[in-house]
Design an enzyme around this catalytic site. Sequence first.
Site, PDB file in Angstrom:
ATOM      1  N   ASP A  38       0.833  -1.209   0.000  1.00  0.00           N
ATOM      2  CA  ASP A  38       0.000   0.000   0.000  1.00  0.00           C
ATOM      3  C   ASP A  38       0.865   1.254   0.000  1.00  0.00           C
ATOM      4  O   ASP A  38       1.918   1.292   0.654  1.00  0.00           O
ATOM      5  CB  ASP A  38      -0.870  -0.012   1.263  1.00  0.00           C
ATOM      6  CG  ASP A  38      -1.779   1.203   1.361  1.00  0.00           C
ATOM      7  OD1 ASP A  38      -2.714   1.301   0.564  1.00  0.00           O
ATOM      8  OD2 ASP A  38      -1.548   2.065   2.242  1.00  0.00           O
TER       9      ASP A  38
ATOM     10  N   GLU B  32       1.652  -0.310  -5.054  1.00  0.00           N
ATOM     11  CA  GLU B  32       0.709   0.722  -5.456  1.00  0.00           C
ATOM     12  C   GLU B  32       1.463   2.009  -5.746  1.00  0.00           C
ATOM     13  O   GLU B  32       1.829   2.756  -4.845  1.00  0.00           O
ATOM     14  CB  GLU B  32      -0.333   0.954  -4.361  1.00  0.00           C
ATOM     15  CG  GLU B  32      -1.447   1.804  -4.884  1.00  0.00           C
ATOM     16  CD  GLU B  32      -2.188   2.506  -3.803  1.00  0.00           C
ATOM     17  OE1 GLU B  32      -3.359   2.831  -4.013  1.00  0.00           O
ATOM     18  OE2 GLU B  32      -1.612   2.755  -2.739  1.00  0.00           O
TER      19      GLU B  32
END
Length: 497
Positions: free
Chosen positions: A193, A229
Site C-alpha cells: 500500500d 501501489e
Amino acid sequence: FSNPHFIGNRSVITHLMEWKYDDIGDECERFLGPYGYGGVQVSPVNEHAIMDGRPWYERYQPVSYDIHTRSGDEQQFRRMVQRCNKAGVRIYVDIVLNHMTGGQSGLGTNGHHYDGVAMQYPGVPFGPNDFHGHETCPTNDLEIHNYSNRIEARNCRLVGLRDLKQQSEYVKQKQVDFLNHLIDIGVAGFRSDASTHQWPDDLRSIYSRLHNLNNEFFTENSHPFIYHETIYYGGNGINSNEYTSLGRIIEFRFYKEITNVFRNNNQLRWLRNFGTEWGLVPSGDALVMIDSHDLRVGHTGQLGFNINCFEARLLKAATAFMLAWNYGIPRVMSSYFWDQIIRDGKDVNDWVGPPTDQHGNILSVHPNPDMTCNHEWICEHRWREIYNMVKFKLIAGQEPVNNWWDNGDNQIAFSRGNRAFIAINLQKNGNDHDKNLQKRLQTGLPPGIYCDIISGNLINNRCMGKSIQVDKNGLSDIYVGHDEFDAFVAYHIDARV
Ligand code: LM2
Ligand code: CA
C-alpha cells in the site's frame, strides 16, 4: 519478487474486499479453485483503528501488527491460507507499512489503545521517535502538499496519517517480523500500500530480510510476490519505474487508458498495440485492474471516470479485454453494494463499509444456487461473463494475439493463437446496421461448433447461449448486436460442442 507463484497455468487474482477468512476458505474450495482463479488479495489483516461508522478505510490505519480484524483472528487466517493453498489458490495480503493512524486516538481491533496525536502505539510498540518529523519532512504542517516532490511524498504525512520512519533499524525490523510471520503461515505475497510514499531503498532493505516462502506449499527458494501501489499517470509525478526492480507495480495507466477507450473517448481500434507502445511498463513488471477498492468510490482516481459495478455492461466488457489481452497479471475487484450518492463530483458514501449485522460483525457470504451472492456482496468474480473470461485466459495461456480485426472504429476482434477468440462491439455512431458487428472473420480456431461462453455455458454438450460454426479454414460469421445484453462474445477450444 515478481513471480506470483500461481499453480499450473492459473493467471488471475481477485480482491475479495473485506471478506471474512472463513468465507474466503469456503470460496477457495467451492468456487475459486474449481473455476481456475490463481489467487486472492485479502484486505489488510493487521490490527487497525476502530472508527465511527466502521468505514472500509479504517483498515488502512494500522495500530499494531497483530493479525486480528473483523475478517478474523490469526487462527482463522491460518486456516484460510491452508485451505486456499490446498485448493490451488494463493493468498496475497495488503500490507500498510507507510504509516499508522491519523491524528485521533482510540482502540484498535485487537484491543490495543493508540494515540495518534502523541504518536503512541503500544501494541507494536512504536513511539514518537519512530515517525518522520520536522528533521525529515520539509512542510510546516508535516503534510504532503506537492506529490511530485520526492522528499515530501516520502517523509511527510499522507492525508494526516502518521508517517513511519522506515530508515530506522527498529521500524524496519518490526515490519520485517510482520511480513515473515505472514510468509511462514503460507501466504504467496503482498500488495504494498502507498508504495510511492516509501523510499525504494527502504523497501529493498526490508525485502532483503524476508524468508523464502513456506516449503509446505511452495518450491525451495521461492520469494514472495510483491506488487506496489504506485499511482503514476506519466508527467512529473514519481515514476513507477523506480519500483519495478522491487517486484511488480500496479500499472494505473492500464485502467486509465482502457477506461478512456471503453467510454468511447478513444477508438477501440487503437488497442491493437496496447502495452509498452502506449508508454506502459513491460508486461512482466505489471499488475493490472479495471476497478479497485479505491477507484470504485473515486479515491486515487477521478469519480465517474473509473468503471465499477454500477455500470455492469461496461465493467464486463473492459474486464473481458483485460483478461483476453496478454498483458500483466490481472486482478478482478469483488465488491459489496453501497448507496452511491454523487454530490459536487464526490460520492458522499465513499466511506461505507461492508455489510454487517447490528453488532458490526461482517456478514457471511452464502452464495445462491444461481451463483450470485447474498446480502450486499456483489461478487463480480462470480459473474458468468467474468469467470468464463478467467477460463478463457487460462486456455489462451501464452499464445500470441493473432487475427486482429477492427472496423476502423469501435469494433474489434482477435484470437489467442488457435485456442481462443473474442469480439467486442462498442460502436456508437452510424445507423443500426453499422452499429451491429456482423462480419465473417478469421477466428484462428479449428473447425467445429463453439459456444459463446459469455451468453451461456456449455452444458450436456449443448450451448445455453449463442453459438457459432467455424469452417475448415477457421472462418465464422461473428455477430454482436449493438443492443445486446453483453457487448462481446468469446469462444475457446474447451467450449466446443
Ligand atoms: C492507499 N493508497 O496509497 C490506499 O489504497 C487507500 O485506500 C488509503 O486511503 C491510502 N493508501 C492510505 O493507506 C484510504 C482512504 C482515505 C483514508 C485512508 C486512511 O482512501 O480516505 O483517509 O485510507 O483511513 C481517512 C480520511 C481522511 C483523513 C485520514 C486520516 O478519509 O480525510 O485525513 O483518514 O484520519 C485527515
Ligand atoms: Ca512515508
